[in-house]
Design a protein around this motif. Structure first.
Motif, PDB file in Angstrom:
ATOM      1  N   LYS A 135       0.854  -1.193   0.000  1.00 41.11           N
ATOM      2  CA  LYS A 135       0.000   0.000   0.000  1.00 41.11           C
ATOM      3  C   LYS A 135       0.884   1.235   0.000  1.00 41.11           C
ATOM      4  O   LYS A 135       1.991   1.223   0.545  1.00 41.11           O
ATOM      5  CB  LYS A 135      -0.921   0.023   1.224  1.00 41.11           C
ATOM      6  CG  LYS A 135      -1.940  -1.096   1.279  1.00 41.11           C
ATOM      7  CD  LYS A 135      -2.836  -0.951   2.505  1.00 41.11           C
ATOM      8  CE  LYS A 135      -3.860  -2.086   2.581  1.00 41.11           C
ATOM      9  NZ  LYS A 135      -4.767  -1.934   3.754  1.00 41.11           N
ATOM     10  N   GLU A 136       0.375   2.305  -0.610  1.00 43.62           N
ATOM     11  CA  GLU A 136       1.055   3.596  -0.567  1.00 43.62           C
ATOM     12  C   GLU A 136       0.048   4.645  -0.150  1.00 43.62           C
ATOM     13  O   GLU A 136      -1.097   4.644  -0.620  1.00 43.62           O
ATOM     14  CB  GLU A 136       1.674   3.942  -1.923  1.00 43.62           C
ATOM     15  CG  GLU A 136       2.828   3.032  -2.296  1.00 43.62           C
ATOM     16  CD  GLU A 136       3.738   3.642  -3.360  1.00 43.62           C
ATOM     17  OE1 GLU A 136       3.728   4.883  -3.500  1.00 43.62           O
ATOM     18  OE2 GLU A 136       4.420   2.867  -4.035  1.00 43.62           O
ATOM     19  N   PHE A 137       0.501   5.535   0.742  1.00 42.46           N
ATOM     20  CA  PHE A 137      -0.385   6.538   1.305  1.00 42.46           C
ATOM     21  C   PHE A 137       0.082   7.932   0.925  1.00 42.46           C
ATOM     22  O   PHE A 137       1.255   8.151   0.612  1.00 42.46           O
ATOM     23  CB  PHE A 137      -0.421   6.413   2.838  1.00 42.46           C
ATOM     24  CG  PHE A 137      -0.920   5.085   3.320  1.00 42.46           C
ATOM     25  CD1 PHE A 137      -2.269   4.887   3.550  1.00 42.46           C
ATOM     26  CD2 PHE A 137      -0.049   4.033   3.521  1.00 42.46           C
ATOM     27  CE1 PHE A 137      -2.732   3.661   3.988  1.00 42.46           C
ATOM     28  CE2 PHE A 137      -0.497   2.798   3.963  1.00 42.46           C
ATOM     29  CZ  PHE A 137      -1.852   2.610   4.195  1.00 42.46           C
ATOM     30  N   GLY A 138      -0.859   8.872   0.936  1.00 45.50           N
ATOM     31  CA  GLY A 138      -0.535  10.263   0.667  1.00 45.50           C
ATOM     32  C   GLY A 138       0.038  10.936   1.896  1.00 45.50           C
ATOM     33  O   GLY A 138       0.358  10.294   2.902  1.00 45.50           O
ATOM     34  N   GLU A 139       0.160  12.247   1.831  1.00 42.51           N
ATOM     35  CA  GLU A 139       0.751  12.996   2.930  1.00 42.51           C
ATOM     36  C   GLU A 139      -0.073  12.876   4.208  1.00 42.51           C
ATOM     37  O   GLU A 139       0.460  12.920   5.311  1.00 42.51           O
ATOM     38  CB  GLU A 139       0.880  14.469   2.533  1.00 42.51           C
ATOM     39  CG  GLU A 139       1.854  14.691   1.385  1.00 42.51           C
ATOM     40  CD  GLU A 139       1.960  16.157   1.012  1.00 42.51           C
ATOM     41  OE1 GLU A 139       1.281  16.980   1.670  1.00 42.51           O
ATOM     42  OE2 GLU A 139       2.713  16.471   0.082  1.00 42.51           O
ATOM     43  N   CYS A 140      -1.402  12.717   4.066  1.00 47.20           N
ATOM     44  CA  CYS A 140      -2.240  12.617   5.264  1.00 47.20           C
ATOM     45  C   CYS A 140      -2.052  11.294   5.986  1.00 47.20           C
ATOM     46  O   CYS A 140      -2.299  11.173   7.171  1.00 47.20           O
ATOM     47  CB  CYS A 140      -3.701  12.800   4.894  1.00 47.20           C
ATOM     48  SG  CYS A 140      -4.344  11.511   3.777  1.00 47.20           S
ATOM     49  N   GLY A 141      -1.608  10.244   5.235  1.00 46.91           N
ATOM     50  CA  GLY A 141      -1.341   8.965   5.847  1.00 46.91           C
ATOM     51  C   GLY A 141      -2.562   8.249   6.383  1.00 46.91           C
ATOM     52  O   GLY A 141      -2.461   7.467   7.323  1.00 46.91           O
ATOM     53  N   ASP A 142      -3.727   8.516   5.841  1.00 49.40           N
ATOM     54  CA  ASP A 142      -4.977   7.901   6.305  1.00 49.40           C
ATOM     55  C   ASP A 142      -4.955   6.403   5.990  1.00 49.40           C
ATOM     56  O   ASP A 142      -4.984   6.011   4.822  1.00 49.40           O
ATOM     57  CB  ASP A 142      -6.161   8.573   5.615  1.00 49.40           C
ATOM     58  CG  ASP A 142      -7.497   8.045   6.120  1.00 49.40           C
ATOM     59  OD1 ASP A 142      -7.493   7.075   6.904  1.00 49.40           O
ATOM     60  OD2 ASP A 142      -8.547   8.594   5.728  1.00 49.40           O
ATOM     61  N   PRO A 143      -4.904   5.505   6.983  1.00 53.49           N
ATOM     62  CA  PRO A 143      -4.818   4.060   6.721  1.00 53.49           C
ATOM     63  C   PRO A 143      -6.078   3.503   6.071  1.00 53.49           C
ATOM     64  O   PRO A 143      -6.064   2.402   5.544  1.00 53.49           O
ATOM     65  CB  PRO A 143      -4.591   3.467   8.118  1.00 53.49           C
ATOM     66  CG  PRO A 143      -5.168   4.485   9.058  1.00 53.49           C
ATOM     67  CD  PRO A 143      -4.926   5.808   8.422  1.00 53.49           C
ATOM     68  N   GLU A 144      -7.172   4.257   6.126  1.00 52.26           N
ATOM     69  CA  GLU A 144      -8.410   3.787   5.517  1.00 52.26           C
ATOM     70  C   GLU A 144      -8.511   4.167   4.044  1.00 52.26           C
ATOM     71  O   GLU A 144      -9.367   3.662   3.336  1.00 52.26           O
ATOM     72  CB  GLU A 144      -9.617   4.365   6.280  1.00 52.26           C
ATOM     73  CG  GLU A 144      -9.689   3.944   7.736  1.00 52.26           C
ATOM     74  CD  GLU A 144      -9.801   2.430   7.872  1.00 52.26           C
ATOM     75  OE1 GLU A 144     -10.512   1.815   7.065  1.00 52.26           O
ATOM     76  OE2 GLU A 144      -9.168   1.868   8.780  1.00 52.26           O
ATOM     77  N   ARG A 145      -7.643   5.089   3.597  1.00 51.23           N
ATOM     78  CA  ARG A 145      -7.735   5.562   2.219  1.00 51.23           C
ATOM     79  C   ARG A 145      -6.355   5.628   1.581  1.00 51.23           C
ATOM     80  O   ARG A 145      -5.791   6.699   1.367  1.00 51.23           O
ATOM     81  CB  ARG A 145      -8.395   6.933   2.160  1.00 51.23           C
ATOM     82  CG  ARG A 145      -9.803   6.960   2.735  1.00 51.23           C
ATOM     83  CD  ARG A 145     -10.483   8.280   2.465  1.00 51.23           C
ATOM     84  NE  ARG A 145     -10.678   8.478   1.033  1.00 51.23           N
ATOM     85  CZ  ARG A 145     -11.219   9.583   0.515  1.00 51.23           C
ATOM     86  NH1 ARG A 145     -11.587  10.569   1.299  1.00 51.23           N
ATOM     87  NH2 ARG A 145     -11.375   9.696  -0.787  1.00 51.23           N
ATOM     88  N   PRO A 146      -5.759   4.463   1.267  1.00 54.96           N
ATOM     89  CA  PRO A 146      -4.452   4.481   0.609  1.00 54.96           C
ATOM     90  C   PRO A 146      -4.581   4.999  -0.829  1.00 54.96           C
ATOM     91  O   PRO A 146      -5.607   4.808  -1.480  1.00 54.96           O
ATOM     92  CB  PRO A 146      -4.048   2.999   0.621  1.00 54.96           C
ATOM     93  CG  PRO A 146      -5.341   2.252   0.678  1.00 54.96           C
ATOM     94  CD  PRO A 146      -6.265   3.104   1.491  1.00 54.96           C
TER      95      PRO A 146
END
Length: 625
Positions: A135-146
């Motif tokens: 998984k890759e996440f944005g700057e917000c790092g929301d684990p529910e929305r990679p």
């Protein structure tokens, strides 16, 4: 409708335009005057003539809406099964309906088996090694929305690695080719008897075949979980056009043609993978399934929202839509996939359901014969770099509830300075398009001036410089809705490259992008390949052309040896399928009421852009059904 389209391989030669009424008369003689059905025949026979004309031009259907028939006349069609057949809301010749029935029957029978049925524990182990969860996440790092999650890619491999027939669908950048490469590697590890020459990868056009070959080779390098044997296996797989795979020839059907590979002489493959499957027409798909041996598995890759074949097509769309209407996995299949993925059955069902595209039509779509064997990919790498392209594409894709206001709102949000990435040119679109292309082509002209040193074929070519020049071709492209727009663009672009003393309308100037229109096996060129014409003088005549090589090394080919070709300053949206550019200028029909413009056409054009899109046309063009 495209009257200028050449006759495709396997079709009959077109009859002269003024001969189709006579042909329809010969096929369907006039009924006696006063016969209850004679009046209907008078209205139906001109449509038969038009269907015959379209079939001769490589276009196999017409919408019922085009006929202007009354309800009574439509009801009368059932009395003429030897002349007309209905598929949904399209009118086709009976032979196409028969081919579709045979394809559906093949899918029903072939898909019923379980193929080689690999052990679940072994699939889980190989899948973990070759494509572990990521998984890759944005700057917000929301684990529910990679931003990216390869769970659907892993699900596709688990579901399709041993399926006798299956479909992998998804939009641009969702990793269909990477998934296919990993799937083939998993299959090889668990099926040691499978060799590269028992796998065949094909596509409907030469350009598409070249691109899938290049993409598989890149995936073989990019996938970190592969070993040397896996990479050698993937590099050894042949990629060809479907016509070449089926050994198309000029023989008529009564002499065993046009395909030498058929039920009596099947393909010698165990795994068949078809890329850009949305472009495969009905006759070609019919020929393919007839030529596959019983033990072979078939995997189709494609974006079901893209344009279909100009001829009767829609096979991929039917399989995908049939699955969208029945999204619940059978319990035994769900449990098997859960074991292969080491996740819960609920997670499997959730990933599967979210990956499939939306259902376009509630009725008229046959129920899927492939439960669990049509898998969609939703997460796109492009979402991390150009989410606005995906947002706009989602609003115009077939079946989308979004209309004009929603689409314009997307342009408004992403079209502001300092760096507009989506721009709708609705005020004076023709002038705006001309100014943008003039600016882009002047930039191109400046780039091409130093390339005059490559007009000969030296013993040691400047491969680094050649590769850099070819990469410049991916910076910008004008895509057009009609051939007339393409011709106008090519005339304007080539005129810019000539100096007055060198101008020759029948030649290509130095620096001209060039589109190949025919396959040439001896040169390794395919229909749809794009290169650069080069000459000894900037502003003068080109003497050679530079093209990408299948081995990654660019090739310099004498201009006189090129097969049929034309300048490539403008391309039709149909010709652009399978390609992408950093920036795209998309020219819609000048007539807002044009029937050419559909959601499929607009979606295909938009998704050719990696980052920047300029769209030219009247705002009424957005009033799409």
């Amino acid at each position: 409708m495209n009257p200028g389209k050449p006759t495709p391989p396997g079709s009959t030669s077109p009859v002269a335009p003024d001969g189709f009424e006579e042909l329809a008369q010969a096929i369907w003689p006039t009924l006696p005057a006063g016969s209850p059905r004679a009046a209907h025949q008078a209205r139906l026979r001109p449509v038969l003539a038009e269907l015959l004309r379209r079939a001769g031009a490589g276009i196999g259907s017409m919408s019922l809406a085009e006929t202007s028939w009354t309800d009574e006349e439509q009801a009368a069609l059932g009395g003429w099964p030897e002349y007309f057949a209905l598929e949904g809301s399209s009118l086709v010749l009976p032979r196409y309906a028969q081919q579709l029935r045979e394809i559906r029957s093949w899918v029903e029978e072939h898909g019923r088996g379980d193929g080689v049925r690999l052990p679940d524990a072994e699939v889980a182990r190989a899948l973990q090694e070759i494509l572990p969860p990521h998984k890759e996440f944005g700057e917000c790092g929301d684990p529910e929305r990679p931003l990216f999650d390869n769970a659907q890619q892993r699900l596709a491999i688990a579901a399709l690695v041993d399926a006798p027939v299956g479909v992998l669908t998804g939009g641009p950048g969702t990793g269909k080719t990477t998934t296919a490469a990993a799937l083939l590697a998993v299959r090889r590890r668990l099926d040691p008897g499978l060799t590269a020459d028992q796998v065949l990868v094909a596509a409907p056009t030469g350009r598409a075949a070249s691109r899938i070959g290049e993409a598989l080779a890149q995936a073989a390098i990019r996938l970190e979980g592969l070993d040397d044997d896996d990479r050698a296996f993937l590099r050894g797989i042949a990629t060809v056009t479907l016509h070449r795979a089926l050994e198309w020839g000029p023989e008529p059907p009564e002499r065993g043609g046009p395909y030498r590979r058929n039920a009596l002489r099947p393909l010698e493959v165990r795994v068949m993978l078809v890329d850009e499957a949305s472009m495969v027409d009905l006759a070609l798909m019919h020929a393919l399934v007839r030529a596959l041996p019983r033990e072979a598995s078939l995997l189709l890759l494609g974006d079901s929202d893209q344009l279909e074949s100009v001829d009767v097509g829609g096979v991929l769309s039917e399989w995908v839509q049939g699955t969208c209407g029945c999204r619940t996995l059978p319990h035994d299949l769900r449990d098997r996939l859960a074991a292969r993925l080491a996740v819960s059955g609920e997670q499997v069902q959730r990933d599967y359901d979210q990956g499939l595209p939306r259902l376009i039509a509630q009725g008229g779509v046959p129920r899927s014969s492939l439960p669990g064997k049509v898998v969609g990919l939703k997460h796109s790498w492009r979402a991390m770099h150009a989410p606005w392209i995906l947002e706009l594409a989602d609003r115009v894709r077939p079946g989308s509830p979004h209309g004009r206001d929603s689409i314009l709102e997307c342009f408004a949000r992403h079209g502001s300075a300092p760096e507009p990435v989506l721009t709708w040119h609705r005020q004076s679109p023709e002038r705006s398009r001309r100014e943008l292309c003039q600016r882009r082509w002047c930039e191109w002209l400046d780039l091409t001036r130093p390339w005059v040193r490559w007009c000969t074929i030296p013993a040691q070519t400047d491969t680094a410089g050649h590769s850099e020049a070819l990469r410049q071709l991916e910076r910008f492209q004008l895509l057009c809705s009609t051939n007339h727009q393409v011709d106008r663009a090519n005339q304007a672009g080539t005129a810019l490259l000539w100096t007055p003393e060198h101008r020759r309308t029948e030649e290509l100037p130095h620096g001209c992008p060039v589109l190949i229109l025919a396959n040439d096996r001896s040169l390794g060129l395919s229909n749809g390949d794009i290169g650069i014409a080069l000459g000894p003088t900037a502003g003068g005549t080109a003497t050679v052309a530079l093209f990408p090589g299948s081995d990654g090394v660019p090739r310099v080919i004498p201009r006189v040896r090129l097969p049929a070709h034309q300048p490539a300053f403008g391309l039709t949206i149909h010709k652009s399928q399978g390609s992408e550019w950093d920036a795209v200028a998309l020219e819609l029909p000048a007539d807002a009421d044009s029937r050419i413009l559909t959601r499929n056409l607009l979606y295909t054009g938009i998704t050719r852009a990696r980052r920047v899109l300029d769209l030219f046309g009247p705002v009424e063009s957005l009033d799409l059904p």
